[in-house]
Design a protein around this motif. Structure first.
Motif, PDB file in Angstrom:
ATOM      1  N   ARG A   9       0.899  -1.106  -0.001  1.00 49.40           N
ATOM      2  CA  ARG A   9      -0.044  -0.242   0.086  1.00 49.40           C
ATOM      3  C   ARG A   9       1.020   1.120   0.022  1.00 49.40           C
ATOM      4  O   ARG A   9       1.961   1.198   0.176  1.00 49.40           O
ATOM      5  N   LEU A  68      -1.095   6.691   7.651  1.00 50.49           N
ATOM      6  CA  LEU A  68      -2.002   6.601   6.339  1.00 50.49           C
ATOM      7  C   LEU A  68      -1.935   8.010   5.857  1.00 50.49           C
ATOM      8  O   LEU A  68      -2.450   8.385   4.341  1.00 50.49           O
ATOM      9  N   SER A  69      -1.536   8.994   6.393  1.00 49.13           N
ATOM     10  CA  SER A  69      -1.501  10.558   5.750  1.00 49.13           C
ATOM     11  C   SER A  69      -0.345  11.239   6.018  1.00 49.13           C
ATOM     12  O   SER A  69       0.266  10.917   7.026  1.00 49.13           O
ATOM     13  N   SER A 238     -14.641  -1.008   7.647  1.00 50.57           N
ATOM     14  CA  SER A 238     -13.187  -1.623   8.064  1.00 50.57           C
ATOM     15  C   SER A 238     -13.454  -2.669   9.138  1.00 50.57           C
ATOM     16  O   SER A 238     -12.667  -3.699   9.130  1.00 50.57           O
ATOM     17  N   GLU A 479      -8.544  12.419   3.970  1.00 50.24           N
ATOM     18  CA  GLU A 479      -7.555  11.775   4.764  1.00 50.24           C
ATOM     19  C   GLU A 479      -8.202  11.144   6.064  1.00 50.24           C
ATOM     20  O   GLU A 479      -7.729  10.310   6.529  1.00 50.24           O
ATOM     21  N   ILE A 482     -10.025   8.351   5.334  1.00 46.34           N
ATOM     22  CA  ILE A 482      -9.274   7.176   5.151  1.00 46.34           C
ATOM     23  C   ILE A 482      -8.811   6.612   6.548  1.00 46.34           C
ATOM     24  O   ILE A 482      -8.906   5.268   6.837  1.00 46.34           O
ATOM     25  N   ARG A 483      -8.344   7.543   7.359  1.00 48.95           N
ATOM     26  CA  ARG A 483      -8.144   7.179   8.828  1.00 48.95           C
ATOM     27  C   ARG A 483      -9.123   6.321   9.259  1.00 48.95           C
ATOM     28  O   ARG A 483      -9.120   5.214  10.033  1.00 48.95           O
ATOM     29  N   PRO A 486      -9.822   2.525   6.960  1.00 53.71           N
ATOM     30  CA  PRO A 486      -8.808   2.177   6.020  1.00 53.71           C
ATOM     31  C   PRO A 486      -9.261   1.255   5.116  1.00 53.71           C
ATOM     32  O   PRO A 486      -8.515   1.074   3.986  1.00 53.71           O
ATOM     33  N   ARG A 489     -10.138   2.558   1.722  1.00 49.97           N
ATOM     34  CA  ARG A 489      -9.363   3.702   1.146  1.00 49.97           C
ATOM     35  C   ARG A 489      -9.201   3.485  -0.502  1.00 49.97           C
ATOM     36  O   ARG A 489      -8.988   4.696  -1.171  1.00 49.97           O
ATOM     37  N   HIS A 490      -9.363   2.414  -1.000  1.00 52.43           N
ATOM     38  CA  HIS A 490      -9.633   2.148  -2.512  1.00 52.43           C
ATOM     39  C   HIS A 490     -10.546   3.247  -3.106  1.00 52.43           C
ATOM     40  O   HIS A 490     -10.541   3.500  -4.277  1.00 52.43           O
ATOM     41  N   MET A 493      -9.337   6.998  -2.444  1.00 52.88           N
ATOM     42  CA  MET A 493      -8.139   7.484  -2.916  1.00 52.88           C
ATOM     43  C   MET A 493      -8.433   8.050  -4.338  1.00 52.88           C
ATOM     44  O   MET A 493      -7.649   8.978  -4.445  1.00 52.88           O
TER      45      MET A 493
END
Length: 590
Positions: A9, A68-69, A238, A479, A482-483, A486, A489-490, A493
């Motif tokens: 990733r 992740l960011s 998630s 961001e 996404i946190r 996760p 995230r795809h 993104m």
């Protein structure tokens, strides 16, 4: 070897080491080790946790941390160095820190790859007490943290086959005081520390048809915990990625970046229900709290509240009177209506929903509001179902009719629950597609005043802000999404890459888009934007290869039509995408 878990990733990597460690050890070994342990305990680890990082490994005088960011990684580095600069330091512990954004390979608990190697080289280039970052980190960050970097130019480093453009920062440099940029109205400052993932409770009823019930209770607990400002709560998507898997909870903690995990089971027999729950410290696998509840089905709401409050108590997280009241507010006292609502909600989150599933979900939603005409959340969820029909045409009705149903239902939902999380989130999603962007943001503010951990809300906010041209805000909020989610995230993104692209940060956008097309093999829009970014970067051969892949996926792809759907407020933003494709000779000039 057969149990190794390998994946890849895009991550922000922080590498740190102590300046002159060998000399310090030679002069005072026990004192240096004591000071190092104290530094890690009192400064390094809290800064990493506060900024959502994961310590991958500690190596004598060094450390490797994954984020992740980029903003979290850089903010963490700054906090560490400014804290150390402001303390008495008789032991002479001084760090150098390097930060990079790049592709990493994950194998069990460790990470490898080019992204890690570059971060290690950057750390060696950093000034004592400062940090050194790569060009892509500086480009990705922009001025979101108010940090002024000094351009270090191009440098060649050992075992890296290309020159690196580097940037430096030090606490002695002129820079605003640390602190995240102010968030949107409704976002709350958070106590540093705890984060939690609620795994789907196991259905022990012996009846697969009761799966909706155990899943629904899990989701209700996630919703309740997200109302507590002292916790960061991972999204349902998630957490539910671990459904049916037997996995070490310490691995779950590392993969989701959480300090604690809740697991348990539900057994329902007639009008009786048994719920077991245990809270696990994900850092070492130890039990923090556990309990079992044997109750009548009519007490299910009280049990969910008790579980939430016991978790809060076990973690010693402060709870305001308003938060306590919000947790107790379930929206209905009708158990049958709530069961129908849980069934409908299960369909909404089911990744393979089709026309048949949609019709079943709508039937459950209509039955829920028939059983309790004052159930605001059920109206809001049903409104989202009709928004899905607007996009997918499952009912066969015209799009205008589907949108009208969604609008009518969501307005009734808001009348019944003006502060309801679901009512306002539903209204925001619908208003976004009606072009009422400011109204959509106001609704999200209201929802997030109660629940700041709603990942889809942060995503919707970021999507709207891209349309408005508020690109720095969009990046920050995507961001955040996404946190909190996760495993999703795809999907997020794509929009994060778009925001960086429209800022002119083509290298950062290309990094994110490469991950997007790796994770989602059939994405046509991801490849189109990647081809344009590569055109701007002069990587023409790769741009043409990516464009050809896109045409094989969707031969009728029309970039101008897809850009029009985004309703970008700034016409130059759409032109920027077209210009990149023109540079690669993939489309003709308009």
């Amino acid at each position: 070897m057969g149990n190794e878990r390998i994946s890849r990733r895009l991550s922000a990597i922080l590498a740190a080491d102590i300046v002159g460690y060998s000399r310090l050890m030679a002069e005072d070994e026990s004192g240096t080790l004591s000071a190092l342990n104290q530094h890690r305990r009192d400064v390094f680890a809290p800064c990493v946790s506060r900024n959502n990082g994961r310590i991958v490994k500690l190596m004598g005088d060094g450390a490797l941390v994954e984020f992740l960011s980029v903003s979290d990684a850089v903010q963490c580095a700054r906090e560490i160095q400014e804290t150390m600069a402001g303390q008495d330091n008789p032991a002479g512990i001084v760090l150098r820190i390097g930060v990079n954004l790049g592709d990493v390979i994950l194998q069990d608990d460790d990470i490898f790859g080019d992204g890690v190697n570059v971060a290690s080289r950057l750390e060696q280039l950093a000034r004592p007490g400062g940090m050194c970052v790569s060009y892509v980190v500086q480009e990705s960050l922009g001025d979101r943290l108010g940090i002024t970097f000094q351009d270090g130019g191009q440098v060649s480093v050992k075992n890296i086959d290309r020159a690196l453009r580097v940037f430096h920062w030090h606490p002695q440099d002129a820079s605003p005081a640390p602190g995240n940029a102010p968030g949107p109205a409704g976002a709350r400052s958070r106590e540093p520390g705890y984060s939690i993932a609620v795994l789907p409770l196991d259905n022990m009823s012996g009846d697969p048809e009761q799966e909706y019930f155990s899943d629904g209770i899990s989701e209700d607990i996630i919703t309740d915990l997200s109302k507590v400002s002292g916790l960061t709560v991972i999204a349902r998507n998630s957490s539910f990625a671990y459904k049916g898997r037997s996995i070490d909870l310490r691995i779950v903690g590392r993969e989701l970046g959480v300090t604690h995990v809740l697991e348990g089971s539900v057994r329902r027999a007639g009008q009786r229900v048994r719920i077991t729950a245990q809270l696990i410290d994900a850092t070492d696998g130890s039990h923090v709290w556990a309990d079992r509840y044997d109750r009548d089905l009519t007490d299910i709401f009280a049990v969910q509240d008790e579980v939430t409050l016991e978790i809060v108590k076990a973690l010693k997280v402060s709870l305001s009177p308003r938060e306590r009241a919000n947790i107790a507010d379930v929206g209905t006292s009708n158990i049958d209506a709530h069961e129908d609502y849980m069934r409908m909600r299960g369909f909404l989150f089911f990744p393979g929903m089709d026309a048949e599933g949609w019709r079943k979900a709508v039937a459950y939603g209509e039955r829920a509001i028939a059983r309790d005409p004052g159930y605001a959340d059920a109206y809001g969820m049903l409104a989202l179902m009709h928004l899905l029909d607007f996009h997918n045409h499952w009912s066969g009705a015209p799009s205008e009719e589907a949108m009208q149903k969604a609008d009518t239902l969501v307005r009734r939902s808001l009348e019944l629950g003006p502060d309801s999380i679901w009512s306002n989130n539903a209204y925001a999603a619908i208003a976004r597609w009606q072009g009422k962007l400011d109204e959509a943001l106001q609704a999200l503010d209201t929802a997030m005043a109660t629940s700041a951990d709603y990942a889809l809300g942060w995503f919707t906010r970021g999507e709207i802000e891209i349309a408005q041209g508020k690109l720095d805000d969009a990046i920050e909020h995507l961001e955040r999404a996404i946190r909190l989610d996760p495993s999703f995230r795809h999907q997020f993104m794509q929009f994060l890459a778009m925001a960086h692209f429209l800022k002119g940060s083509f290298e950062t956008a290309a990094l994110f888009l490469r991950e997007r097309v790796f994770l989602v093999k059939d994405t046509d829009i991801g490849r189109a934007w990647l081809a344009s970014a590569l055109g701007h970067l002069g990587e023409i051969e790769e741009a043409r290869r990516i464009w050809q892949e896109m045409l094989e996926i969707n031969p009728s792809f029309d970039i101008r039509n897809r850009l029009a759907r985004l309703t970008l407020a700034d016409p130059s933003h759409g032109e920027l995408v077209l210009q990149g494709l023109e540079k690669a000779a993939l489309i003709g000039a308009a």
